[in-house]
Design an enzyme around this catalytic site. Structure first.
Site, PDB file in Angstrom:
ATOM      1  N   GLU A 179       5.295   0.758   0.074  1.00 13.78           N
ATOM      2  CA  GLU A 179       5.326  -0.687   0.375  1.00 13.78           C
ATOM      3  C   GLU A 179       4.072  -1.243   0.685  1.00 13.78           C
ATOM      4  O   GLU A 179       3.096  -0.590   1.436  1.00 13.78           O
ATOM      5  CB  GLU A 179       6.358  -1.262   1.360  1.00 13.78           C
ATOM      6  CG  GLU A 179       6.498  -0.221   2.564  1.00 13.78           C
ATOM      7  CD  GLU A 179       5.468  -0.258   3.512  1.00 13.78           C
ATOM      8  OE1 GLU A 179       4.697  -1.268   3.646  1.00 13.78           O
ATOM      9  OE2 GLU A 179       5.143   1.027   3.859  1.00 13.78           O
ATOM     10  N   GLU A 322       2.708   2.733   2.744  1.00 13.95           N
ATOM     11  CA  GLU A 322       2.326   2.833   1.339  1.00 13.95           C
ATOM     12  C   GLU A 322       3.074   3.658   0.348  1.00 13.95           C
ATOM     13  O   GLU A 322       2.885   3.889  -0.766  1.00 13.95           O
ATOM     14  CB  GLU A 322       0.804   3.132   1.155  1.00 13.95           C
ATOM     15  CG  GLU A 322      -0.106   2.079   1.859  1.00 13.95           C
ATOM     16  CD  GLU A 322      -1.419   2.773   1.598  1.00 13.95           C
ATOM     17  OE1 GLU A 322      -1.827   3.731   0.971  1.00 13.95           O
ATOM     18  OE2 GLU A 322      -2.399   1.879   2.115  1.00 13.95           O
TER      19      GLU A 322
END
Length: 354
Positions: A179, A322
Protein backbone atom coordinates in the site's frame (compact mmCIF):
# COMPACT_ATOMS: atom_id res chain seq x y z
CA UNK A 1 -26.80 -0.02 -6.14
CA UNK A 2 -25.45 -0.89 -2.70
CA UNK A 3 -27.38 -4.17 -2.65
CA UNK A 4 -25.77 -5.13 -5.98
CA UNK A 5 -22.31 -4.44 -4.60
CA UNK A 6 -23.03 -6.48 -1.47
CA UNK A 7 -24.30 -9.31 -3.66
CA UNK A 8 -21.07 -9.34 -5.70
CA UNK A 9 -18.97 -9.35 -2.54
CA UNK A 10 -21.03 -12.15 -1.01
CA UNK A 11 -20.77 -14.20 -4.19
CA UNK A 12 -16.99 -13.83 -4.27
CA UNK A 13 -16.66 -14.82 -0.61
CA UNK A 14 -18.85 -17.88 -1.24
CA UNK A 15 -16.38 -19.10 -3.89
CA UNK A 16 -13.58 -19.48 -1.35
CA UNK A 17 -12.97 -23.18 -0.93
CA UNK A 18 -12.53 -24.55 2.60
CA UNK A 19 -8.98 -25.29 3.71
CA UNK A 20 -8.02 -28.81 2.55
CA UNK A 21 -7.15 -30.57 5.82
CA UNK A 22 -6.48 -33.84 4.00
CA UNK A 23 -3.80 -32.20 1.83
CA UNK A 24 -2.32 -30.50 4.90
CA UNK A 25 -2.05 -33.89 6.64
CA UNK A 26 -0.33 -35.34 3.55
CA UNK A 27 2.17 -32.50 3.79
CA UNK A 28 2.74 -33.28 7.48
CA UNK A 29 3.38 -36.95 6.72
CA UNK A 30 5.74 -36.11 3.87
CA UNK A 31 7.61 -33.57 6.01
CA UNK A 32 7.98 -36.03 8.86
CA UNK A 33 9.52 -38.53 6.41
CA UNK A 34 12.27 -36.15 5.29
CA UNK A 35 15.85 -36.56 6.57
CA UNK A 36 15.52 -34.33 9.63
CA UNK A 37 13.97 -34.50 13.10
CA UNK A 38 10.19 -33.84 12.94
CA UNK A 39 9.40 -30.14 13.24
CA UNK A 40 13.06 -29.10 13.11
CA UNK A 41 12.47 -26.65 10.23
CA UNK A 42 9.96 -24.75 12.33
CA UNK A 43 7.81 -22.25 10.51
CA UNK A 44 9.03 -23.46 7.12
CA UNK A 45 7.20 -26.71 7.79
CA UNK A 46 4.11 -24.80 8.91
CA UNK A 47 4.23 -22.73 5.70
CA UNK A 48 4.51 -25.86 3.55
CA UNK A 49 1.56 -27.39 5.38
CA UNK A 50 -0.54 -24.27 4.89
CA UNK A 51 0.27 -24.02 1.18
CA UNK A 52 -0.73 -27.66 0.72
CA UNK A 53 -4.04 -27.01 2.47
CA UNK A 54 -4.68 -23.94 0.32
CA UNK A 55 -3.84 -25.53 -3.02
CA UNK A 56 -4.45 -29.23 -2.45
CA UNK A 57 -0.90 -29.97 -3.69
CA UNK A 58 2.23 -31.02 -1.78
CA UNK A 59 4.47 -28.58 -3.66
CA UNK A 60 2.34 -26.23 -5.75
CA UNK A 61 3.94 -24.12 -8.47
CA UNK A 62 3.87 -20.62 -7.01
CA UNK A 63 6.65 -19.26 -9.20
CA UNK A 64 4.41 -16.53 -10.66
CA UNK A 65 3.98 -14.00 -7.88
CA UNK A 66 2.99 -10.37 -7.50
CA UNK A 67 2.68 -7.69 -4.86
CA UNK A 68 -0.46 -5.59 -5.31
CA UNK A 69 0.28 -2.02 -4.17
CA UNK A 70 -2.98 -0.17 -3.52
CA UNK A 71 -2.72 3.62 -3.32
CA UNK A 72 -5.04 6.19 -1.79
CA UNK A 73 -5.03 9.48 0.09
CA UNK A 74 -6.52 10.36 3.48
CA UNK A 75 -8.38 13.52 4.46
CA UNK A 76 -7.32 12.99 8.06
CA UNK A 77 -3.90 14.34 7.04
CA UNK A 78 -5.49 17.76 7.67
CA UNK A 79 -5.01 16.97 11.36
CA UNK A 80 -1.21 16.83 11.07
CA UNK A 81 -0.90 13.10 11.77
CA UNK A 82 2.01 12.42 9.40
CA UNK A 83 5.61 13.57 9.16
CA UNK A 84 5.19 13.73 5.36
CA UNK A 85 2.82 15.89 3.28
CA UNK A 86 -0.03 14.29 1.35
CA UNK A 87 1.69 15.22 -1.94
CA UNK A 88 4.08 12.33 -1.30
CA UNK A 89 1.38 9.76 -2.16
CA UNK A 90 1.17 10.49 -5.92
CA UNK A 91 4.93 11.09 -6.03
CA UNK A 92 5.58 7.65 -4.55
CA UNK A 93 3.07 6.03 -6.89
CA UNK A 94 5.14 7.31 -9.81
CA UNK A 95 8.26 6.01 -8.07
CA UNK A 96 6.70 2.52 -7.89
CA UNK A 97 5.80 2.69 -11.57
CA UNK A 98 9.34 3.75 -12.48
CA UNK A 99 10.81 0.90 -10.42
CA UNK A 100 12.63 3.03 -7.85
CA UNK A 101 10.96 2.17 -4.54
CA UNK A 102 12.15 -0.34 -1.95
CA UNK A 103 9.37 -2.75 -2.88
CA UNK A 104 10.53 -2.68 -6.51
CA UNK A 105 14.06 -3.62 -5.53
CA UNK A 106 12.90 -6.48 -3.31
CA UNK A 107 10.36 -7.67 -5.89
CA UNK A 108 13.06 -7.84 -8.56
CA UNK A 109 15.19 -9.91 -6.21
CA UNK A 110 12.25 -12.25 -5.53
CA UNK A 111 11.22 -12.52 -9.19
CA UNK A 112 7.85 -10.91 -8.48
CA UNK A 113 5.73 -8.36 -10.32
CA UNK A 114 4.79 -5.02 -8.76
CA UNK A 115 1.20 -4.15 -9.64
CA UNK A 116 0.31 -0.57 -8.69
CA UNK A 117 -3.36 0.38 -8.39
CA UNK A 118 -4.80 3.87 -7.92
CA UNK A 119 -7.98 3.37 -5.95
CA UNK A 120 -8.12 6.71 -4.14
CA UNK A 121 -5.18 9.03 -4.83
CA UNK A 122 -6.05 12.71 -4.65
CA UNK A 123 -4.45 13.43 -8.03
CA UNK A 124 -5.08 12.49 -11.65
CA UNK A 125 -2.32 10.05 -12.52
CA UNK A 126 -1.45 8.52 -15.86
CA UNK A 127 1.14 5.85 -16.62
CA UNK A 128 1.13 2.85 -18.93
CA UNK A 129 1.72 0.48 -16.00
CA UNK A 130 -0.76 2.10 -13.61
CA UNK A 131 -4.02 0.28 -13.03
CA UNK A 132 -6.68 2.93 -12.42
CA UNK A 133 -9.63 1.85 -10.29
CA UNK A 134 -10.22 5.23 -8.66
CA UNK A 135 -13.22 5.32 -6.34
CA UNK A 136 -12.47 8.63 -4.56
CA UNK A 137 -10.01 11.49 -4.89
CA UNK A 138 -8.85 10.87 -1.34
CA UNK A 139 -11.10 10.15 1.62
CA UNK A 140 -12.78 12.81 3.75
CA UNK A 141 -11.38 13.78 7.15
CA UNK A 142 -12.57 11.01 9.47
CA UNK A 143 -11.98 13.23 12.50
CA UNK A 144 -14.99 15.26 11.35
CA UNK A 145 -17.20 12.64 9.69
CA UNK A 146 -17.16 9.44 7.62
CA UNK A 147 -14.06 8.86 5.50
CA UNK A 148 -16.20 7.30 2.75
CA UNK A 149 -19.77 6.36 2.06
CA UNK A 150 -20.68 2.71 2.43
CA UNK A 151 -21.07 2.45 -1.35
CA UNK A 152 -17.59 3.90 -1.93
CA UNK A 153 -16.07 1.42 0.51
CA UNK A 154 -17.81 -1.48 -1.22
CA UNK A 155 -16.69 -0.25 -4.64
CA UNK A 156 -13.09 -0.08 -3.42
CA UNK A 157 -13.32 -3.64 -2.04
CA UNK A 158 -14.72 -4.87 -5.36
CA UNK A 159 -11.95 -3.03 -7.22
CA UNK A 160 -9.44 -5.06 -5.23
CA UNK A 161 -11.29 -8.27 -6.00
CA UNK A 162 -11.26 -7.45 -9.72
CA UNK A 163 -7.52 -6.76 -9.70
CA UNK A 164 -6.80 -10.05 -7.90
CA UNK A 165 -8.99 -11.98 -10.32
CA UNK A 166 -7.33 -10.33 -13.34
CA UNK A 167 -3.87 -11.16 -12.02
CA UNK A 168 -4.87 -14.75 -11.29
CA UNK A 169 -6.19 -15.09 -14.86
CA UNK A 170 -2.79 -13.83 -16.05
CA UNK A 171 -1.07 -16.65 -14.16
CA UNK A 172 -0.23 -15.13 -10.77
CA UNK A 173 -0.44 -17.82 -8.09
CA UNK A 174 1.06 -16.09 -5.05
CA UNK A 175 -0.02 -12.64 -3.90
CA UNK A 176 1.38 -10.08 -1.47
CA UNK A 177 -0.36 -6.99 -0.16
CA UNK A 178 1.24 -3.56 -0.41
CA UNK A 179 0.00 0.00 0.00
CA UNK A 180 0.82 3.66 -0.31
CA UNK A 181 -1.13 6.44 1.34
CA UNK A 182 0.14 9.21 3.60
CA UNK A 183 -2.01 9.08 6.73
CA UNK A 184 -2.93 5.41 6.44
CA UNK A 185 -1.37 4.34 9.74
CA UNK A 186 -3.94 6.62 11.39
CA UNK A 187 -6.80 4.91 9.55
CA UNK A 188 -5.33 1.52 10.45
CA UNK A 189 -5.03 2.51 14.10
CA UNK A 190 -8.69 3.56 14.20
CA UNK A 191 -9.74 0.28 12.57
CA UNK A 192 -7.57 -1.66 15.01
CA UNK A 193 -9.13 0.11 18.00
CA UNK A 194 -12.66 -0.40 16.70
CA UNK A 195 -12.27 -4.05 15.66
CA UNK A 196 -10.06 -5.36 18.48
CA UNK A 197 -10.98 -3.06 21.37
CA UNK A 198 -7.38 -2.07 22.07
CA UNK A 199 -7.05 1.50 23.35
CA UNK A 200 -5.82 4.23 21.00
CA UNK A 201 -2.65 4.55 23.07
CA UNK A 202 -1.78 0.99 21.96
CA UNK A 203 -3.01 1.13 18.38
CA UNK A 204 -1.20 4.36 17.49
CA UNK A 205 2.45 4.04 16.55
CA UNK A 206 5.05 6.35 15.06
CA UNK A 207 4.02 5.87 11.43
CA UNK A 208 6.39 7.84 9.21
CA UNK A 209 8.47 8.82 12.24
CA UNK A 210 6.48 11.38 14.22
CA UNK A 211 7.75 12.84 17.50
CA UNK A 212 6.09 12.61 20.95
CA UNK A 213 3.96 15.70 20.48
CA UNK A 214 2.67 14.50 17.11
CA UNK A 215 2.02 11.03 18.59
CA UNK A 216 -0.20 12.53 21.30
CA UNK A 217 -2.05 14.49 18.62
CA UNK A 218 -2.49 11.30 16.58
CA UNK A 219 -3.94 9.46 19.59
CA UNK A 220 -6.41 12.31 20.09
CA UNK A 221 -7.37 12.21 16.39
CA UNK A 222 -8.06 8.48 16.59
CA UNK A 223 -10.34 9.03 19.57
CA UNK A 224 -12.12 11.90 17.81
CA UNK A 225 -12.65 9.81 14.67
CA UNK A 226 -14.33 7.09 16.72
CA UNK A 227 -16.45 9.61 18.61
CA UNK A 228 -17.48 11.44 15.42
CA UNK A 229 -18.45 8.30 13.49
CA UNK A 230 -19.46 5.62 16.03
CA UNK A 231 -18.28 2.82 13.71
CA UNK A 232 -20.01 -0.51 14.27
CA UNK A 233 -17.46 -3.17 15.26
CA UNK A 234 -19.98 -5.86 14.30
CA UNK A 235 -20.25 -4.48 10.76
CA UNK A 236 -16.80 -4.48 9.09
CA UNK A 237 -18.03 -2.55 6.03
CA UNK A 238 -19.42 0.18 8.29
CA UNK A 239 -16.07 0.47 10.07
CA UNK A 240 -14.16 0.40 6.79
CA UNK A 241 -16.30 3.16 5.29
CA UNK A 242 -16.32 5.45 8.31
CA UNK A 243 -12.72 5.19 9.50
CA UNK A 244 -10.80 3.26 6.83
CA UNK A 245 -9.22 4.23 3.56
CA UNK A 246 -9.76 3.47 -0.11
CA UNK A 247 -6.45 1.60 -0.40
CA UNK A 248 -7.21 -0.38 2.76
CA UNK A 249 -10.59 -1.35 1.27
CA UNK A 250 -8.83 -2.26 -1.97
CA UNK A 251 -6.54 -4.61 -0.04
CA UNK A 252 -9.56 -6.21 1.63
CA UNK A 253 -10.73 -7.03 -1.88
CA UNK A 254 -7.33 -8.32 -2.98
CA UNK A 255 -7.24 -10.73 -0.04
CA UNK A 256 -10.79 -12.01 -0.61
CA UNK A 257 -10.28 -12.13 -4.38
CA UNK A 258 -7.00 -14.05 -4.13
CA UNK A 259 -8.59 -16.56 -1.75
CA UNK A 260 -11.56 -16.99 -4.10
CA UNK A 261 -9.05 -17.82 -6.85
CA UNK A 262 -7.41 -20.43 -4.61
CA UNK A 263 -4.23 -18.39 -4.15
CA UNK A 264 -2.26 -17.75 -0.96
CA UNK A 265 -1.76 -14.11 -0.02
CA UNK A 266 1.14 -12.81 2.08
CA UNK A 267 0.11 -10.01 4.43
CA UNK A 268 2.57 -7.15 4.84
CA UNK A 269 2.66 -4.86 7.90
CA UNK A 270 0.27 -2.80 9.99
CA UNK A 271 -1.91 -1.33 7.24
CA UNK A 272 -2.16 -4.62 5.37
CA UNK A 273 -3.00 -6.40 8.62
CA UNK A 274 -5.83 -3.95 9.30
CA UNK A 275 -7.17 -4.86 5.84
CA UNK A 276 -6.66 -8.55 6.60
CA UNK A 277 -8.67 -8.28 9.81
CA UNK A 278 -11.53 -6.62 7.94
CA UNK A 279 -11.31 -9.30 5.22
CA UNK A 280 -11.43 -12.07 7.83
CA UNK A 281 -14.56 -10.53 9.38
CA UNK A 282 -16.26 -10.33 5.96
CA UNK A 283 -15.12 -13.74 4.70
CA UNK A 284 -13.95 -16.04 7.47
CA UNK A 285 -12.93 -18.73 4.97
CA UNK A 286 -10.26 -16.33 3.64
CA UNK A 287 -8.26 -16.61 6.89
CA UNK A 288 -6.38 -19.85 6.06
CA UNK A 289 -5.26 -18.29 2.77
CA UNK A 290 -3.33 -15.56 4.63
CA UNK A 291 0.30 -15.81 5.66
CA UNK A 292 1.71 -13.11 7.94
CA UNK A 293 5.09 -11.89 6.73
CA UNK A 294 6.65 -9.85 9.51
CA UNK A 295 6.08 -8.04 12.78
CA UNK A 296 6.07 -4.30 12.17
CA UNK A 297 7.52 -1.75 14.58
CA UNK A 298 4.02 -0.25 14.77
CA UNK A 299 3.14 -1.13 18.35
CA UNK A 300 -0.40 -2.35 17.68
CA UNK A 301 0.63 -4.81 14.98
CA UNK A 302 1.05 -7.88 17.20
CA UNK A 303 -2.47 -7.50 18.57
CA UNK A 304 -3.87 -7.09 15.07
CA UNK A 305 -2.19 -10.32 13.96
CA UNK A 306 -3.38 -12.06 17.12
CA UNK A 307 -6.95 -10.98 16.37
CA UNK A 308 -6.74 -12.61 12.93
CA UNK A 309 -4.92 -15.68 14.24
CA UNK A 310 -1.68 -15.14 12.31
CA UNK A 311 1.95 -15.59 13.34
CA UNK A 312 4.64 -13.59 11.49
CA UNK A 313 7.56 -15.34 9.79
CA UNK A 314 10.17 -12.69 10.53
CA UNK A 315 10.85 -9.68 12.74
CA UNK A 316 13.24 -7.18 11.15
CA UNK A 317 11.92 -4.02 12.90
CA UNK A 318 10.51 -2.74 9.60
CA UNK A 319 7.79 -0.10 9.29
CA UNK A 320 7.99 0.98 5.65
CA UNK A 321 4.92 -0.70 4.22
CA UNK A 322 4.66 -0.83 0.41
CA UNK A 323 4.60 -4.63 0.66
CA UNK A 324 8.32 -4.82 1.50
CA UNK A 325 8.04 -7.34 4.34
CA UNK A 326 5.61 -9.50 2.38
CA UNK A 327 7.88 -9.61 -0.67
CA UNK A 328 10.87 -10.55 1.49
CA UNK A 329 8.89 -13.56 2.67
CA UNK A 330 8.46 -14.82 -0.89
CA UNK A 331 11.98 -16.23 -0.40
CA UNK A 332 10.92 -18.23 2.66
CA UNK A 333 7.90 -19.57 0.82
CA UNK A 334 10.12 -20.66 -2.07
CA UNK A 335 12.46 -22.31 0.44
CA UNK A 336 9.62 -24.19 2.16
CA UNK A 337 8.40 -25.59 -1.16
CA UNK A 338 11.90 -26.56 -2.35
CA UNK A 339 12.56 -28.40 0.90
CA UNK A 340 9.37 -30.41 0.45
CA UNK A 341 10.23 -31.18 -3.16
CA UNK A 342 13.98 -31.78 -3.10
CA UNK A 343 14.93 -33.17 0.31
CA UNK A 344 15.53 -36.89 0.47
CA UNK A 345 13.30 -39.04 2.63
CA UNK A 346 14.73 -41.46 5.20
CA UNK A 347 13.60 -44.28 2.93
CA UNK A 348 15.08 -42.92 -0.32
CA UNK A 349 18.39 -42.05 1.38
CA UNK A 350 18.63 -45.35 3.24
CA UNK A 351 18.89 -43.61 6.60
CA UNK A 352 17.54 -45.16 9.78
CA UNK A 353 14.92 -43.12 11.62
CA UNK A 354 15.91 -44.72 14.92
Amino acid sequence: MESELVKKLTETASRIKPFDEEAALRADRHSDGLTKPPGSLGKLEAVARQLAGITGELWPDLSRKAVIVMAGDHGVCEEGVSAFPQAVTPQMVMNFLQGGAAVNVLARQAGADVVCVDVGVNADLAHERLISRKVVHGTANMAKGPAMSREEALRAVLAGIEVAEEQAKNGIRLFATGEMGIGNTTASAVLATVLTGMPAEESVGRGTGIDDEAWLKKVAVVKRAIEANAPDAADPIDALAKVGGAEIAGLVGVIIGAAACGCPVVIDGYISSAAALVASRIAERAKPYMLASHLSREQGHSKLLEAIGLSPMIHLEMRLGEGTGAVLCFHFIDAALLLMQEMATFESAGISKR
